[in-house]
Design a protein around this motif. Structure first.
Motif, PDB file in Angstrom:
ATOM      1  N   THR A  81     -23.063  22.117   5.034  1.00 28.24           N
ATOM      2  CA  THR A  81     -24.009  21.253   5.734  1.00 28.24           C
ATOM      3  C   THR A  81     -25.103  22.116   6.347  1.00 28.24           C
ATOM      4  O   THR A  81     -24.911  23.305   6.605  1.00 28.24           O
ATOM      5  N   SER A  82     -26.253  21.488   6.588  1.00 30.73           N
ATOM      6  CA  SER A  82     -27.381  22.203   7.189  1.00 30.73           C
ATOM      7  C   SER A  82     -26.986  22.756   8.553  1.00 30.73           C
ATOM      8  O   SER A  82     -26.250  22.121   9.307  1.00 30.73           O
ATOM      9  N   CYS A 140     -28.176  17.767  -2.601  1.00 30.69           N
ATOM     10  CA  CYS A 140     -28.420  16.320  -2.706  1.00 30.69           C
ATOM     11  C   CYS A 140     -29.817  16.008  -3.218  1.00 30.69           C
ATOM     12  O   CYS A 140     -30.324  14.903  -3.030  1.00 30.69           O
ATOM     13  N   PRO A 144     -27.010  16.542   4.032  1.00 29.96           N
ATOM     14  CA  PRO A 144     -25.789  16.827   4.800  1.00 29.96           C
ATOM     15  C   PRO A 144     -26.100  17.679   6.030  1.00 29.96           C
ATOM     16  O   PRO A 144     -26.615  18.780   5.896  1.00 29.96           O
ATOM     17  N   GLY A 145     -25.840  17.120   7.203  1.00 28.44           N
ATOM     18  CA  GLY A 145     -26.029  17.890   8.433  1.00 28.44           C
ATOM     19  C   GLY A 145     -27.318  17.610   9.169  1.00 28.44           C
ATOM     20  O   GLY A 145     -27.528  18.148  10.265  1.00 28.44           O
ATOM     21  N   GLU A 194     -26.903  28.220   4.636  1.00 28.25           N
ATOM     22  CA  GLU A 194     -26.343  26.869   4.666  1.00 28.25           C
ATOM     23  C   GLU A 194     -27.390  25.769   4.493  1.00 28.25           C
ATOM     24  O   GLU A 194     -27.170  24.809   3.734  1.00 28.25           O
ATOM     25  N   HIS A 195     -28.511  25.871   5.203  1.00 24.62           N
ATOM     26  CA  HIS A 195     -29.490  24.777   5.126  1.00 24.62           C
ATOM     27  C   HIS A 195     -29.992  24.573   3.692  1.00 24.62           C
ATOM     28  O   HIS A 195     -30.010  23.457   3.174  1.00 24.62           O
ATOM     29  N   ALA A 197     -27.357  23.028   1.461  1.00 24.80           N
ATOM     30  CA  ALA A 197     -27.088  21.628   1.801  1.00 24.80           C
ATOM     31  C   ALA A 197     -28.164  20.707   1.245  1.00 24.80           C
ATOM     32  O   ALA A 197     -27.873  19.643   0.693  1.00 24.80           O
TER      33      ALA A 197
END
Lengths: 354, 354
Positions: free
Chosen positions: A212-213, A201, A83-84, A193-194, A197
């Protein structure tokens, strides 16, 4: 292949070089104490006089009148899309950021692919497109490259190395050694965040999250900070090992203590929730679009103002200070006034994520 | 993972980009036509405007008054130790040589390790020592690095990337485009040694040979050649894909034909024997310490003299010329006066060796 080495981190007490481990373990790639020991006790002695200084993330070279920054980074993230972002933009932004942390403007980048036989071209193309887009966004040229293929079953689809050259102003002198007692410690935005994210997954670990990243190139933010004329002492992007690893390294290198105010740490609720779920401390979770700045306390407001005018620094905030107490150590001060030592991570706290 | 793609090279006739293959195959890493197609039809379009020129082995950058060469190379050789060298010295010399082929003096190098969990530290240490020794011998500093670890069963013990920065004289202009009709083609010594040495100790392929790898840094030999003042047109180190790939690339890039005299090719008897055994053409076998030079015919003797005064050029000899016939093609003239086309290799003729 020898048996897998096992380490009981809880009870491990081994002051010997490389902790007596005969084999590479995942922790050697974690960016923490074990990575440091591998560099200090294996690579540096082996390289001998050919090794310059401490093989840090980025080197500064003088060539005639020109000052260059030079950096390299390999990327082995699983999955390659998350994500991201993808491994492609991550690889470009990661090296742009390593250069930016010495104050350099990125100029040129190399791209080296190690591809696994059988990897689908229609999976490779979007990764390469993400690299091109990230390089264009960062204003850096992809000038030279290399492609190798390894047997099916080895590799993980794609491993990627980017190396970069940046150009430094004659007077710029940003390095961990310059962190001084009294300096303010600033973070450019939300942390964790990274890592969250990517973990959300990973095979066997999927969980639902809106995180999200944060992968992004930070050289523009650094340029805005340099534009203030303030004497920036140290910059670091808190990637592998997170804020904890980055600030521990600055504290140790400069011989200062660093004290963070726990309440001041910008941790999004979703990151806090995911960390609770996984039993992780957000201070150890990787970021790929954030920076830590150590600046004279009197200049902190001016720097914050410049950072907040930039999209990647809108949430910039002071999170602590360099102190004379406990040199080389990072501590957080809790809401109740107590302190907690935040040690350098030993190996991998997390699944491998960059 | 999708099924393994199969290609019948004998009957393969596919002019479409990437030959219609949906997956990465070993040939994409062979340094021949398939590698070129991957760059031309996938990487360059995907990178878009961020890609500079043709992503060749080495790029030349102007920074103020300074001219830099910049190169990257990943090494995935199996086994990591072979007669005459290891992946460590190979990685240092390989990047020194990529820089030297543009006429640059190597200045600084990065080292990035992708290590497999479980790889023995006592296997890693000699590789790192070989890197240090090779860097010292080449006068290049190892200034920045990176270490990643991948899960056991992935990787192959160690993959290694080196990227290098070199400094160019203001007037040096050595590139394949400058090869001209009438130019002499020189090789610095015996060909085929590295590839045969590595193959002789690969799993499942062991055979007895006295051949050892020729891995060596060539910048000193190039400096001696530049010292003559002769206008060197093009230099290439014939690594993956051998002399055939290197000269095909020069012929295509410059739009000239190249004709080699088969009798003049310096192929040691042991290389010839091993090639006979394996069904290989020595022109396609990798070298790691040899260079090909394309120079004005009138200056060939002067260049040969300078080369033969250097230990790495003692056996230098003219092997052919650039011709107006068959532009873009490499041919050899046989002892009987016939000619044979030596095409660009498509993929892997050999087990992967660099």
């Amino acid at each position: 292949m020898p048996d897998r080495a096992t380490i009981d981190m809880e009870s491990w007490v081994c002051p010997a070089p490389l902790r007596g481990v005969p084999n590479i373990v995942m922790g050697h790639g974690g960016g923490g104490a074990m990575t440091g020991e591998l560099i200090e006790h294996l690579f540096l002695p082996a390289f001998g006089p050919a090794a310059d200084s401490q093989l840090s993330d980025s080197a500064v070279l003088a060539v005639g009148e020109v000052r260059l920054a030079f950096s390299t980074d390999s990327f082995v993230v699983k999955p390659t899309t998350f994500p991201g972002g993808t491994i492609g933009d991550l690889a470009v932004n990661g090296t742009v950021n390593d250069l930016a942390m010495s104050g350099a403007a990125p100029l040129a980048m190399s791209t080296a692919f190690i591809l696994e036989e059988g990897f689908r071209l229609d999976e490779l193309a979007p990764i390469a497109e993400a690299m091109g887009a990230a390089a264009s966004a960062a204003g850096v040229k992809l000038v030279t490259g290399d492609t190798k293929v390894v047997d099916m079953g080895h590799g993980d689809g794609v491993y990627l190395n980017t190396s970069g050259i940046g150009v430094l102003d004659r007077h710029t002198d940003i390095r961990p050694q310059r962190a001084s007692v009294g300096d303010a410690v600033i973070v450019s935005g939300d942390i964790g965040e990274h890592g969250i994210a990517v973990m959300s997954c990973r095979d066997g670990l999927e969980f639902a999250t809106a995180v999200t990243s944060d992968t992004a190139p930070l050289h523009g933010l650094v340029a805005a900070m340099l534009g203030t004329g303030v004497d920036l002492h140290a910059l670091r992007d808190p990637t592998r090992g997170g804020v904890a690893a980055a600030l521990n390294e600055i504290a140790r290198t400069a011989g200062v203590g660093i004290e963070l105010v726990e309440r001041a740490l910008p941790i999004p609720a979703a990151v806090r929730d995911a960390c609770g779920l996984l039993g992780l401390d957000p201070l150890y979770v990787a970021n790929e679009g954030k920076l830590l700045a150590v600046v004279p306390a009197d200049d902190a407001d001016q720097i914050l103002e410049a950072m907040r005018d930039h999209p990647l620094g809108a949430q910039a905030t002071v999170i602590g200070h360099c102190v004379a107490d406990h040199p080389g150590m990072l501590v957080t001060r809790t809401a109740l006034g107590g302190t907690r030592v935040v040690d350098l991570p030993i190996g991998e706290q997390l699944p491998r994520i960059c």
